[in-house]
Design an enzyme around this catalytic site. Structure first.
Site, PDB file in Angstrom:
ATOM      1  CB  CYS A  79      30.025  46.824 -99.409  1.00  0.00           C
ATOM      2  SG  CYS A  79      29.182  45.764 -98.513  1.00  0.00           S
ATOM      3  CG  HIS A 168      26.303  49.794-100.411  1.00  0.00           C
ATOM      4  ND1 HIS A 168      26.538  49.531-101.644  1.00  0.00           N
ATOM      5  CD2 HIS A 168      26.391  48.776 -99.526  1.00  0.00           C
ATOM      6  CE1 HIS A 168      26.983  48.191-101.423  1.00  0.00           C
ATOM      7  NE2 HIS A 168      26.866  47.948-100.320  1.00  0.00           N
ATOM      8  CD  GLU A 170      27.311  52.629-103.312  1.00  0.00           C
ATOM      9  OE1 GLU A 170      27.872  52.948-102.351  1.00  0.00           O
ATOM     10  OE2 GLU A 170      27.083  51.353-103.304  1.00  0.00           O
TER      11      GLU A 170
END
Ligand code: GLN
Length: 187
Positions: A79, A168, A170
Site C-alpha cells: 500500500c 494489505h 498482513e
C-alpha cells in the site's frame, strides 16, 4: 534470514506478526543506526506515504535505504510502501522512485475506499485482499510484471527482487504473499 521492517508509521507491527508465524527473524527500523546491521530484505508497510516519506528524509534513512535497494536488497512494499517505491505517483510524489510502475494514490476514494475481496494472484490462486484507501497501479513499465488484478486494475507487481501490493496481506491470516516474497529473497 533477517528482515528489517520500516517502523516509522503505519501497519508495521502486523508484518512482524506474519513473520513470527513463518518463523522468520525480523527487527524494526526506526533510525539510522538500525540499518548499520546486515539484513536480507526490507518491508515497507502501509500507512500514509506522505508521512513516511517525510520521516525517511528527516531521519536520513532515505538515501542509505535507496542505495541498498539499488544494490539489490529485496524489498516488499504494501500500500503506502508501494507508493514509496513507484517511479511515478499521481496525487502524490515519488520517494524511492526505483520501481518501473506508475500508480494512482487514493485511487478508490479517500473515505469510502476500504474493501475486502478475493482475486487471483500469479501462481498462487485466489488470495484474500484487504484494501484501505489504497492506490492501484496504472501501468507497469517493461522492467516490471503485473501479478494481480482487481476490477481491471493492477494491484500487485514485481520487478527483480522488488514486490508490491496495493492491498494489505498482513491484515488477513493468509501467509501466501509473504511466503511468495520469502521465495523471491531465496532466489
Ligand atoms: N492512502 C495512503 C497513502 O496515500 C495509503 C493507505 C495505506 O497504506 N493503507 O499513503
Amino acid at each position: 534470514m533477517n528482515i528489517g521492517i520500516l517502523a516509522l508509521q503505519g501497519a508495521f507491527a502486523e508484518h512482524g506478526t506474519v513473520l513470527d508465524h513463518l518463523g522468520i527473524e525480523h527487527f524494526e527500523i526506526r533510525q539510522r543506526q538500525d540499518i548499520e546491521r546486515s539484513f536480507d530484505a526490507l518491508i515497507l508497510p502501509g500507512g500514509e506515504s506522505t508521512v513516511i516519506s517525510k520521516l525517511l528524509r528527516d531521519l536520513e534513512l532515505l538515501e542509505p535505504l535507496a542505495e541498498k535497494i539499488e544494490n539489490g536488497l529485496p524489498v516488499f512494499g504494501t500500500c503506502a510502501g508501494l507508493i514509496l517505491l513507484a517511479r511515478e505517483v499521481e496525487g502524490g510524489v515519488s520517494c524511492f522512485g526505483c520501481m518501473d510502475i506508475s500508480v494512482k494514490r487514493n485511487a478508490y476514494g479517500r473515505q469510502l475506499g476500504s474493501f475486502y475481496t478475493e482475486a487471483e494472484f500469479h501462481g498462487l490462486g485466489r488470495v484474500p485482499m484487504t484494501f484501505i484507501r489504497a492506490p492501484y497501479i496504472r501501468s507497469v513499465g517493461s522492467q516490471a510484471q503485473a501479478l494481480a488484478m482487481v476490477d481491471g486494475q493492477i494491484v500487485a507487481a514485481k520487478q527483480g527482487s522488488m514486490l508490491v501490493t496495493a492491498f494489505h496481506p498482513e491484515l488477513t491470516d493468509n501467509l501466501a504473499i509473504h511466503e511468495y516474497f520469502l521465495k523471491m529473497i531465496k532466489n
